[in-house]
Design a protein around this motif. Sequence first.
Motif, PDB file in Angstrom:
ATOM      1  N   GLU A 196       0.823  -1.203   0.000  1.00 63.45           N
ATOM      2  CA  GLU A 196       0.000   0.000   0.000  1.00 63.45           C
ATOM      3  C   GLU A 196       0.860   1.257   0.000  1.00 63.45           C
ATOM      4  OE1 GLU A 196      -4.080  -1.405   2.275  1.00 63.45           O
ATOM      5  OE2 GLU A 196      -2.308  -0.913   3.485  1.00 63.45           O
ATOM      6  N   VAL A 197       1.950   1.232   0.740  1.00 62.18           N
ATOM      7  CA  VAL A 197       2.866   2.378   0.733  1.00 62.18           C
ATOM      8  C   VAL A 197       3.420   2.588  -0.669  1.00 62.18           C
ATOM      9  CG1 VAL A 197       5.051   3.265   1.613  1.00 62.18           C
ATOM     10  CG2 VAL A 197       3.450   2.148   3.176  1.00 62.18           C
ATOM     11  N   SER A 198       3.822   1.506  -1.332  1.00 61.37           N
ATOM     12  CA  SER A 198       4.339   1.615  -2.699  1.00 61.37           C
ATOM     13  C   SER A 198       3.289   2.185  -3.638  1.00 61.37           C
ATOM     14  CB  SER A 198       4.796   0.239  -3.196  1.00 61.37           C
ATOM     15  OG  SER A 198       5.868  -0.253  -2.422  1.00 61.37           O
ATOM     16  N   LEU A 199       2.054   1.738  -3.477  1.00 61.10           N
ATOM     17  CA  LEU A 199       0.959   2.244  -4.308  1.00 61.10           C
ATOM     18  C   LEU A 199       0.814   3.764  -4.153  1.00 61.10           C
ATOM     19  CD1 LEU A 199      -1.748   1.957  -5.951  1.00 61.10           C
ATOM     20  CD2 LEU A 199      -2.856   1.581  -3.731  1.00 61.10           C
ATOM     21  N   MET A 200       0.876   4.247  -2.921  1.00 55.49           N
ATOM     22  CA  MET A 200       0.706   5.682  -2.689  1.00 55.49           C
ATOM     23  C   MET A 200       1.898   6.479  -3.207  1.00 55.49           C
ATOM     24  SD  MET A 200      -1.253   5.813   1.003  1.00 55.49           S
ATOM     25  CE  MET A 200      -0.285   4.521   1.795  1.00 55.49           C
ATOM     26  N   LEU A 201       3.082   5.942  -3.019  1.00 53.87           N
ATOM     27  CA  LEU A 201       4.261   6.642  -3.524  1.00 53.87           C
ATOM     28  C   LEU A 201       4.219   6.739  -5.048  1.00 53.87           C
ATOM     29  CD1 LEU A 201       7.115   5.168  -1.273  1.00 53.87           C
ATOM     30  CD2 LEU A 201       5.896   7.341  -1.016  1.00 53.87           C
ATOM     31  N   GLU A 202       3.786   5.665  -5.703  1.00 58.45           N
ATOM     32  CA  GLU A 202       3.667   5.684  -7.162  1.00 58.45           C
ATOM     33  C   GLU A 202       2.615   6.680  -7.632  1.00 58.45           C
ATOM     34  OE1 GLU A 202       2.860   1.679  -8.281  1.00 58.45           O
ATOM     35  OE2 GLU A 202       4.860   0.937  -7.691  1.00 58.45           O
ATOM     36  N   ALA A 203       1.614   6.936  -6.782  1.00 56.33           N
ATOM     37  CA  ALA A 203       0.559   7.899  -7.113  1.00 56.33           C
ATOM     38  C   ALA A 203       0.985   9.333  -6.835  1.00 56.33           C
ATOM     39  CB  ALA A 203      -0.706   7.571  -6.330  1.00 56.33           C
TER      40      ALA A 203
END
Length: 239
Positions: A196-203
């Motif tokens: 989830e952290v990776s998802l937000m950083l990518e966003a």
Amino acid sequence: MIQFYAPDIASTLTLPESDSRHAVKVLRMTEGDTLQAIDGCGLLYTCRLVEAHPKRAAVEIIESRLQPLPWAQQLTVAVAPTKHMDRMEWMVEKMTEIGVNRIIPLLCDRSERRELKVERLEKIAVSAMKQSLKAHLPIIDALTPLRQVAALMPEAQRFVGYCDPSVPRRELSHIYSPHKDTMILIGPEGDFTPAEVSLMLEAGIVPATFGDNRLRTETAALYALSACHVIDSSHSPEH
């Protein structure tokens, strides 16, 4: 000063049943008395009571005026509901009092609560709005998956707070730009997962910390929202 909440007052010229009962039965208001009502969209109405009915008190609108919010930007807090509902309700109450435009309950992989009755939270927000003499009712979304929320407000500054120290983070007060549309994301009691952290950083969502202490979910949300208001205030024209 008491404010009544009547979202349809301009068209119905009546108070809702709960507010009618409070005005007539509790406050003992009678025909001819003056009262103030808000519609939750920013309008404040000065009214005269023309029928003191305990279920549908009728009024005459004397004046209406717009009550602007003290802040100009959109402040959105997306936060995972706490396991204990009373803590979530308390958080909604306090965020409404402090000042927020939108509250998005987050559905995350580690969410303790996966169902939510928004109607109960809306009632609490109404009470907090009236108590704090605001005329704007914050929007409270249904429980929304993180992936959908991460795609919202791409033009705004967006920050996420979490406990995993493996990703570099900066203090919110050092990276927040005053008076700019803002969304803050706060995870569940078990924190966001690495995916989830990776998802937000990518966003494009920026990782932030809220000081040196580890905070509860509801405390982190209130801390971040309060910090935005404090920084905005310190950068207002009169300062």
